[in-house]
Design a protein around this motif. Structure first.
Motif, short mmCIF file in Angstrom:
data_model
loop_
_atom_site.label_atom_id
_atom_site.label_comp_id
_atom_site.label_asym_id
_atom_site.label_seq_id
_atom_site.Cartn_x
_atom_site.Cartn_y
_atom_site.Cartn_z
N VAL A 198 -71.86 24.09 -15.60
CA VAL A 198 -73.08 23.68 -16.29
C VAL A 198 -73.38 24.70 -17.39
CG1 VAL A 198 -75.55 23.26 -16.05
CG2 VAL A 198 -73.98 22.56 -14.23
N GLY A 199 -73.41 24.26 -18.65
CA GLY A 199 -73.67 25.19 -19.75
C GLY A 199 -74.01 24.45 -21.02
N ILE A 200 -73.95 25.17 -22.15
CA ILE A 200 -74.36 24.58 -23.42
C ILE A 200 -73.21 24.50 -24.43
CG2 ILE A 200 -76.79 25.14 -23.18
CD1 ILE A 200 -74.59 27.26 -25.44
N SER A 201 -72.00 24.95 -24.04
CA SER A 201 -70.84 24.81 -24.92
C SER A 201 -69.67 24.36 -24.07
CB SER A 201 -70.53 26.14 -25.64
OG SER A 201 -70.30 27.19 -24.71
N SER A 202 -68.53 24.06 -24.72
CA SER A 202 -67.37 23.54 -23.99
C SER A 202 -66.11 23.83 -24.78
CB SER A 202 -67.52 22.02 -23.79
OG SER A 202 -67.34 21.35 -25.03
N LYS A 203 -64.98 23.37 -24.25
CA LYS A 203 -63.72 23.52 -24.95
C LYS A 203 -63.71 22.77 -26.28
CE LYS A 203 -60.64 24.61 -21.09
NZ LYS A 203 -59.40 24.24 -20.37
N SER A 204 -64.63 21.83 -26.46
CA SER A 204 -64.74 21.15 -27.76
C SER A 204 -65.06 22.16 -28.85
CB SER A 204 -65.83 20.08 -27.71
OG SER A 204 -65.48 19.03 -26.85
N ASP A 205 -65.97 23.10 -28.55
CA ASP A 205 -66.33 24.12 -29.54
C ASP A 205 -65.13 25.01 -29.84
OD1 ASP A 205 -69.36 23.72 -29.74
OD2 ASP A 205 -69.06 23.88 -27.60
N ASN A 206 -64.40 25.42 -28.79
CA ASN A 206 -63.19 26.22 -28.99
C ASN A 206 -62.20 25.49 -29.88
OD1 ASN A 206 -63.41 27.05 -25.54
ND2 ASN A 206 -63.88 28.49 -27.18
N ALA A 207 -61.91 24.24 -29.52
CA ALA A 207 -60.90 23.47 -30.25
C ALA A 207 -61.28 23.27 -31.71
CB ALA A 207 -60.67 22.13 -29.56
N ASP A 208 -62.54 22.92 -31.97
CA ASP A 208 -62.98 22.67 -33.35
C ASP A 208 -62.94 23.94 -34.20
OD1 ASP A 208 -63.34 20.00 -32.90
OD2 ASP A 208 -65.52 20.09 -32.72
N LEU A 209 -63.40 25.05 -33.63
CA LEU A 209 -63.46 26.29 -34.42
C LEU A 209 -62.07 26.83 -34.71
CD1 LEU A 209 -66.52 27.88 -32.63
CD2 LEU A 209 -66.41 27.21 -35.05
N ILE A 210 -61.16 26.71 -33.76
CA ILE A 210 -59.80 27.17 -34.01
C ILE A 210 -59.07 26.18 -34.92
CG2 ILE A 210 -57.55 27.56 -32.92
CD1 ILE A 210 -59.04 28.95 -30.67
N MET A 211 -59.34 24.89 -34.77
CA MET A 211 -58.74 23.91 -35.68
C MET A 211 -59.17 24.17 -37.12
SD MET A 211 -56.61 21.35 -35.36
CE MET A 211 -55.77 21.67 -36.92
N ALA A 212 -60.41 24.58 -37.31
CA ALA A 212 -60.87 24.92 -38.66
C ALA A 212 -60.06 26.08 -39.24
CB ALA A 212 -62.36 25.27 -38.63
N ARG A 213 -59.75 27.08 -38.39
CA ARG A 213 -58.91 28.20 -38.83
C ARG A 213 -57.52 27.71 -39.22
NH1 ARG A 213 -59.21 34.07 -38.27
NH2 ARG A 213 -61.37 34.49 -38.80
N LEU A 214 -56.97 26.81 -38.41
CA LEU A 214 -55.64 26.29 -38.69
C LEU A 214 -55.63 25.47 -39.97
CD1 LEU A 214 -54.54 25.24 -35.09
CD2 LEU A 214 -53.93 27.32 -36.34
N GLN A 215 -56.69 24.71 -40.21
CA GLN A 215 -56.76 23.92 -41.44
C GLN A 215 -56.82 24.81 -42.67
OE1 GLN A 215 -60.06 21.40 -40.03
NE2 GLN A 215 -58.75 19.62 -40.38
N GLU A 216 -57.43 25.99 -42.53
CA GLU A 216 -57.42 26.95 -43.63
C GLU A 216 -56.00 27.39 -43.96
OE1 GLU A 216 -59.93 30.12 -42.40
OE2 GLU A 216 -61.79 28.97 -42.60
N ARG A 217 -55.11 27.29 -42.99
CA ARG A 217 -53.70 27.63 -43.18
C ARG A 217 -52.88 26.42 -43.61
NH1 ARG A 217 -51.87 31.80 -38.42
NH2 ARG A 217 -49.88 31.34 -39.42
N GLY A 218 -53.56 25.30 -43.86
CA GLY A 218 -52.87 24.09 -44.31
C GLY A 218 -52.30 23.24 -43.20
N ILE A 219 -52.71 23.48 -41.96
CA ILE A 219 -52.19 22.73 -40.81
C ILE A 219 -53.15 21.59 -40.48
CG2 ILE A 219 -51.63 22.88 -38.35
CD1 ILE A 219 -50.85 25.80 -38.87
N ARG A 220 -52.62 20.39 -40.40
CA ARG A 220 -53.42 19.21 -40.12
C ARG A 220 -53.48 18.94 -38.62
NH1 ARG A 220 -50.37 14.65 -43.24
NH2 ARG A 220 -48.75 15.49 -41.84
#
Length: 290
Positions: A198-220
């Motif tokens: 029970v909390g206020i964040s999840s693996k969705s936050d992890n995945a989205d924030l790291i995906m944003a980093r990867l997109q900065e590297r040109g990874i889709r």
């Protein structure tokens, strides 16, 4: 086999059989990809200290570590590495003390209501950054295997029914949501049968924030693979914690489950089975394709 530009994966039960198991084999399989410039990201509910004994960086060179990310604490912390090879948090979603105490209040109230109204005892793990783990089956010991076992869902359903709870996990999650609202919190609940988290964040936050980093590297997203062992459905509409890696941002990626547990998975997930060795073999095959 498709060649991927990045791989995001759960740790316990996916990359290692247990938290106490040696991480050498997993890190060896990771090392070949990191050395070839392929980003890897560990997405886990645990803390940095529980990944390879808190010494993950010792398995890799500083250059290899430039391709390694970690999303930990069920959304709370996102790690990368300095040019010298030291871990640092590049995005912190951890609550302040007041917020943590509110989550503790919500979880204790769940514990209190279950004991008072249903004579159902639970234990609570409070030492997590943005959430608590409510142990719904404290009498059931997993030992060193911290991931969901094949018989646990039936054990949980029987226990809830024996204590007069007919709504199953939906009832418990709805209780958490309503108690959260009373304290001004938007609660996100997950479960692996034994634990209600029970909390206020999840693996969705992890995945989205790291995906944003990867997109900065040109990874889709469509060039990424996502691996886990806890996608399986626990009840209708309730899937395991790894299903939270499937977001609007990542949905175009390929999702794989190495668990042997039978049951429904979210539509994008392919069930491979085979546990840890399936995932490590996948890493080795990917290295050979680069």
């Amino acid at each position: 086999m498709k060649k991927y530009s990045a791989i995001l994966f759960d740790w316990d039960g996916t990359a290692v059989i247990s938290r106490k198991a040696p991480a050498d084999e997993a890190c060896s399989a990771m090392k070949d990809l990191l050395a070839r410039g392929i980003p890897l990201a560990i997405i886990s509910g645990t803390t940095y200290e529980n990944i390879a004994g808190g010494k993950l960086e010792n398995f890799f060179t500083a250059q290899e570590l430039q391709n390694l990310y970690l999303g930990l604490g069920r959304g709370a912390h996102q790690y990368a590495f300095t040019p010298e090879g030291n871990p640092y948090i590049f995005k912190n979603l951890e609550l302040n003390k007041e917020g943590v105490l509110l989550i503790h209040q919500v979880c204790f109230e769940i514990h209190r209501q279950l004991l008072k109204n249903y004579d159902l005892p639970t234990d609570i793990v409070f030492t997590r950054p943005n959430y608590c783990k409510i142990d719904l089956m404290p009498e059931h010991n997993r030992g060193d295997n911290l991931f969901m076992q094949a018989d646990e869902l039936s054990l949980l359903n029987k226990k809830l029914s024996d204590h007069g709870i007919s709504g199953g996990l939906h009832y418990l999650m709805d209780m958490a949501t309503e108690l959260g609202k009373e304290h001004g919190l938007k609660i996100t609940s997950t479960s692996d049968a034994k634990y209600l988290e029970v909390g206020i964040s999840s693996k969705s936050d992890n995945a989205d924030l790291i995906m944003a980093r990867l997109q900065e590297r040109g990874i889709r997203p469509e060039d990424c693979a996502f691996f886990g062992d806890e996608y399986v459905g626990l009840e209708k509409g309730i899937f395991g914690s790894d299903s939270f890696m499937i977001t609007d941002c990542t949905r175009a990626g390929d999702f794989f489950d190495v668990s042997e547990v039978e049951g429904e998975r979210p539509a994008p997930v392919r069930v491979l089975g085979g546990g840890v060795q399936t995932f490590l073999n996948f890493l080795r095959q990917q290295a050979s394709l680069q």
